[in-house]
Design a protein around this motif. Structure first.
Motif, PDB file in Angstrom:
ATOM      1  N   ALA A 105       0.836  -1.209   0.000  1.00 44.20           N
ATOM      2  CA  ALA A 105       0.000   0.000   0.000  1.00 44.20           C
ATOM      3  C   ALA A 105       0.869   1.257   0.000  1.00 44.20           C
ATOM      4  CB  ALA A 105      -0.922  -0.012   1.221  1.00 44.20           C
ATOM      5  N   LEU A 106       1.922   1.257   0.807  1.00 46.58           N
ATOM      6  CA  LEU A 106       2.823   2.405   0.864  1.00 46.58           C
ATOM      7  C   LEU A 106       3.541   2.590  -0.474  1.00 46.58           C
ATOM      8  CD1 LEU A 106       4.145   4.629   2.593  1.00 46.58           C
ATOM      9  CD2 LEU A 106       5.841   2.916   3.313  1.00 46.58           C
ATOM     10  N   SER A 107       3.896   1.493  -1.104  1.00 39.26           N
ATOM     11  CA  SER A 107       4.582   1.538  -2.390  1.00 39.26           C
ATOM     12  C   SER A 107       3.754   2.272  -3.441  1.00 39.26           C
ATOM     13  CB  SER A 107       4.899   0.117  -2.860  1.00 39.26           C
ATOM     14  OG  SER A 107       5.425   0.110  -4.155  1.00 39.26           O
ATOM     15  N   GLN A 108       2.475   1.989  -3.477  1.00 37.18           N
ATOM     16  CA  GLN A 108       1.596   2.654  -4.437  1.00 37.18           C
ATOM     17  C   GLN A 108       1.502   4.149  -4.164  1.00 37.18           C
ATOM     18  OE1 GLN A 108       0.081   1.297  -7.234  1.00 37.18           O
ATOM     19  NE2 GLN A 108       1.526  -0.314  -6.679  1.00 37.18           N
ATOM     20  N   GLU A 109       1.589   4.502  -2.907  1.00 31.89           N
ATOM     21  CA  GLU A 109       1.468   5.905  -2.507  1.00 31.89           C
ATOM     22  C   GLU A 109       2.656   6.745  -2.990  1.00 31.89           C
ATOM     23  OE1 GLU A 109       1.547   8.139   1.792  1.00 31.89           O
ATOM     24  OE2 GLU A 109       0.463   6.224   1.675  1.00 31.89           O
ATOM     25  N   VAL A 110       3.845   6.152  -3.054  1.00 36.52           N
ATOM     26  CA  VAL A 110       5.051   6.934  -3.352  1.00 36.52           C
ATOM     27  C   VAL A 110       5.693   6.542  -4.685  1.00 36.52           C
ATOM     28  CG1 VAL A 110       5.548   7.209  -0.891  1.00 36.52           C
ATOM     29  CG2 VAL A 110       6.608   5.305  -2.133  1.00 36.52           C
ATOM     30  N   ARG A 111       5.005   5.766  -5.499  1.00 38.87           N
ATOM     31  CA  ARG A 111       5.628   5.141  -6.667  1.00 38.87           C
ATOM     32  C   ARG A 111       6.165   6.143  -7.692  1.00 38.87           C
ATOM     33  NH1 ARG A 111       0.269   2.520  -9.585  1.00 38.87           N
ATOM     34  NH2 ARG A 111      -0.915   4.461  -9.833  1.00 38.87           N
ATOM     35  N   ASP A 112       5.638   7.372  -7.704  1.00 40.05           N
ATOM     36  CA  ASP A 112       6.140   8.357  -8.667  1.00 40.05           C
ATOM     37  C   ASP A 112       7.548   8.824  -8.334  1.00 40.05           C
ATOM     38  OD1 ASP A 112       3.812   8.191 -10.063  1.00 40.05           O
ATOM     39  OD2 ASP A 112       2.923  10.002  -9.193  1.00 40.05           O
ATOM     40  N   LYS A 113       7.928   8.706  -7.062  1.00 44.43           N
ATOM     41  CA  LYS A 113       9.249   9.171  -6.625  1.00 44.43           C
ATOM     42  C   LYS A 113      10.167   8.038  -6.190  1.00 44.43           C
ATOM     43  CE  LYS A 113       8.447  13.570  -7.155  1.00 44.43           C
ATOM     44  NZ  LYS A 113       9.214  14.366  -8.150  1.00 44.43           N
ATOM     45  N   ILE A 114       9.599   6.976  -5.629  1.00 38.27           N
ATOM     46  CA  ILE A 114      10.401   5.888  -5.068  1.00 38.27           C
ATOM     47  C   ILE A 114       9.879   4.545  -5.576  1.00 38.27           C
ATOM     48  CG2 ILE A 114      11.147   4.738  -2.941  1.00 38.27           C
ATOM     49  CD1 ILE A 114      10.746   7.367  -1.457  1.00 38.27           C
ATOM     50  N   LEU A 115      10.774   3.727  -6.091  1.00 37.97           N
ATOM     51  CA  LEU A 115      10.430   2.348  -6.428  1.00 37.97           C
ATOM     52  C   LEU A 115      10.804   1.482  -5.236  1.00 37.97           C
ATOM     53  CD1 LEU A 115       9.472   0.128  -8.349  1.00 37.97           C
ATOM     54  CD2 LEU A 115      11.811   0.013  -9.252  1.00 37.97           C
ATOM     55  N   ILE A 116       9.796   0.911  -4.587  1.00 33.43           N
ATOM     56  CA  ILE A 116      10.024   0.073  -3.410  1.00 33.43           C
ATOM     57  C   ILE A 116      10.123  -1.384  -3.829  1.00 33.43           C
ATOM     58  CG2 ILE A 116       8.948  -0.815  -1.304  1.00 33.43           C
ATOM     59  CD1 ILE A 116       7.963   1.968  -0.690  1.00 33.43           C
ATOM     60  N   VAL A 117      11.168  -2.046  -3.340  1.00 32.23           N
ATOM     61  CA  VAL A 117      11.387  -3.476  -3.557  1.00 32.23           C
ATOM     62  C   VAL A 117      11.505  -4.117  -2.180  1.00 32.23           C
ATOM     63  CG1 VAL A 117      12.871  -5.210  -4.641  1.00 32.23           C
ATOM     64  CG2 VAL A 117      12.610  -2.949  -5.703  1.00 32.23           C
ATOM     65  N   MET A 118      10.767  -5.183  -1.924  1.00 32.63           N
ATOM     66  CA  MET A 118      10.770  -5.774  -0.591  1.00 32.63           C
ATOM     67  C   MET A 118      11.925  -6.740  -0.401  1.00 32.63           C
ATOM     68  SD  MET A 118       7.797  -7.720   1.574  1.00 32.63           S
ATOM     69  CE  MET A 118       8.233  -8.748   2.987  1.00 32.63           C
ATOM     70  N   ARG A 119      12.649  -6.549   0.713  1.00 32.08           N
ATOM     71  CA  ARG A 119      13.654  -7.529   1.143  1.00 32.08           C
ATOM     72  C   ARG A 119      12.952  -8.845   1.471  1.00 32.08           C
ATOM     73  NH1 ARG A 119      18.778  -6.110   3.981  1.00 32.08           N
ATOM     74  NH2 ARG A 119      18.435  -8.105   4.990  1.00 32.08           N
ATOM     75  N   VAL A 120      13.373  -9.908   0.809  1.00 29.27           N
ATOM     76  CA  VAL A 120      12.827 -11.236   1.090  1.00 29.27           C
ATOM     77  C   VAL A 120      14.037 -12.169   1.220  1.00 29.27           C
ATOM     78  CG1 VAL A 120      11.151 -12.980   0.392  1.00 29.27           C
ATOM     79  CG2 VAL A 120      10.821 -10.629  -0.325  1.00 29.27           C
ATOM     80  N   TYR A 121      14.703 -12.080   2.379  1.00 34.41           N
ATOM     81  CA  TYR A 121      15.980 -12.756   2.582  1.00 34.41           C
ATOM     82  C   TYR A 121      15.765 -14.117   3.251  1.00 34.41           C
ATOM     83  CZ  TYR A 121      18.964  -8.788   1.246  1.00 34.41           C
ATOM     84  OH  TYR A 121      19.624  -7.804   0.544  1.00 34.41           O
ATOM     85  N   PHE A 122      16.159 -15.164   2.550  1.00 32.74           N
ATOM     86  CA  PHE A 122      15.966 -16.537   3.019  1.00 32.74           C
ATOM     87  C   PHE A 122      17.251 -17.216   3.468  1.00 32.74           C
ATOM     88  CE2 PHE A 122      12.652 -16.173  -0.417  1.00 32.74           C
ATOM     89  CZ  PHE A 122      11.562 -16.122   0.422  1.00 32.74           C
ATOM     90  N   GLU A 123      18.400 -16.595   3.207  1.00 33.63           N
ATOM     91  CA  GLU A 123      19.687 -17.188   3.569  1.00 33.63           C
ATOM     92  C   GLU A 123      20.468 -16.185   4.402  1.00 33.63           C
ATOM     93  OE1 GLU A 123      21.414 -19.755   0.170  1.00 33.63           O
ATOM     94  OE2 GLU A 123      20.574 -17.985  -0.817  1.00 33.63           O
ATOM     95  N   LYS A 124      21.064 -16.640   5.486  1.00 36.19           N
ATOM     96  CA  LYS A 124      21.804 -15.750   6.363  1.00 36.19           C
ATOM     97  C   LYS A 124      23.230 -16.258   6.560  1.00 36.19           C
ATOM     98  CE  LYS A 124      20.330 -12.676   7.734  1.00 36.19           C
ATOM     99  NZ  LYS A 124      20.214 -11.362   7.032  1.00 36.19           N
ATOM    100  N   PRO A 125      24.226 -15.455   6.199  1.00 37.49           N
ATOM    101  CA  PRO A 125      25.615 -15.844   6.466  1.00 37.49           C
ATOM    102  C   PRO A 125      25.884 -15.775   7.964  1.00 37.49           C
ATOM    103  CG  PRO A 125      25.520 -13.602   5.638  1.00 37.49           C
ATOM    104  CD  PRO A 125      24.117 -14.131   5.564  1.00 37.49           C
TER     105      PRO A 125
END
Length: 346
Positions: free
Chosen positions: A77-97
């Motif tokens: 929802a927040l991504s749609q609100e700011v999409r003209d200025k910011i492209l939001i990509v979600m961290r989806v981290y499945f592996e941890k060093p």
């Protein structure tokens, strides 16, 4: 006859082929279109063809998919609100060093109990990625094990190679064949040399040992990945998000014959791994961009529903919902405020 191999191997369980998992847990046509479009948009931002700002934000790691799905819904929802200025990509981290030992992520140990059911972990990872994509959010992850991309890379919009592995030839070779934009972090020492060398190596054709879509050991030859870039995450000598550090980073990129584009990680060593310091770091990054530094094309934030982190291992029923079990994160309210203020400033 004396046994000479597998002296320390307890089990060796075959995995399903990547092609099988991809067909069993497949992307929809809409999700495929989103991945394709977002990869192009991310690359355009990073290489200064699109004047929006790239923000990779989300939990340090995915350990509770249900809570992280709630987070994803808020972020979409927040991504749609700011999409003209910011492209939001979600961290989806499945592996941890891990520096020594510890929980290695949802793919390696999805039940968080040391049972290491990797097949279940791979299936849960694909299912979670599809849920995020179905919300219209592009996805980001760190690729740690060189076999993992065969199982999940078709659902990833952007990826990272961490500070510990930017020097690794294996990871540079792997990056050369990946189909999405990818960032190399500066070394834990703070040195940029490993990352710039990695960018150059990954942009070239490579041949290396890998796994085919059918799960067969193979010799993989790539054409090189032209969409690799630098991530500043601080180092042992302190942060490197300040104006002077970014200027020096651009000089090093130019000297290396690379495009002057920098993503800055507001977490890790840049905030001393303290979530309370992360907002000020992010605000400083945005202020530099607003002041005219177009080389700063993106940022990273570690963010979850609840601030901070909690000790692990501990009984699962005692874990606080929506709070990290790895690095400290800022909470959702802080995330929302920072993103909105950044969009207004930009």
């Amino acid at each position: 006859m004396t046994q000479l191999t597998d002296l320390n191997v307890v089990a060796n369980n075959p995995l399903p082929s990547p092609a099988f998992l991809q067909s069993e847990i497949a992307a929809t046509a809409e999700q495929t279109e989103l991945i394709d479009r977002s990869r192009r948009e991310i690359s355009d931002i990073l290489f200064r063809k699109d004047d929006r700002f790239l923000l990779v934000v989300g939990p340090c790691s995915i350990h509770d998919p249900e809570a992280c799905e709630e987070y994803a819904e808020k972020l979409a929802a927040l991504s749609q609100e700011v999409r003209d200025k910011i492209l939001i990509v979600m961290r989806v981290y499945f592996e941890k060093p891990r520096t020594t030992v510890g929980w290695k992520g949802l793919i390696m140990d999805p039940d968080l109990d040391g049972s290491d059911d990797i097949i279940k972990g791979l299936m849960e990872a694909r299912n979670f990625l599809r849920k995020v994509l179905s919300l219209g959010l592009p996805t980001a992850t760190e690729l740690l094990d060189p076999i993992t991309p065969q199982f999940i890379a078709d659902l990833i919009s952007w990826s990272a190679i961490g500070a510990r592995t930017s020097e690794s030839q294996t990871h540079r070779q792997m990056a050369s064949g990946l189909s999405m934009p990818l960032g190399f972090k500066n070394a834990t020492s703070g040195s940029l040399k490993a990352a710039t060398n990695a960018i150059k190596a990954a942009s070239q054709s490579q041949t290396f040992l890998g796994v085919s879509a059918q799960g067969i050991a193979s010799a993989v030859t790539t054409r090189g990945n032209p969409h690799c870039h630098l991530i500043l995450r601080g180092g042992e000598n302190g942060p490197n998000y300040d104006k002077a550090s970014i200027s020096r980073s651009c000089e090093v990129l130019k000297e290396s014959g690379l495009i002057e584009t920098v993503m800055v990680d507001a977490s890790h060593a840049n905030c001393g791994k303290k979530h309370e310091q992360m907002p000020a770091v992010f605000e400083n990054i945005i202020a530099q961009r607003v002041a005219g530094n177009q080389a700063i094309t993106g940022a990273m934030l570690e963010s979850h529903l609840v601030a901070g982190n909690q000790p692990f291992p501990q009984p699962l029923e005692q874990l606080s919902r929506g709070q990290s079990i790895t690095d400290e994160c800022i909470d959702w309210a802080t995330t929302e405020r920072l993103v909105r203020e950044a969009a207004a400033a930009l």
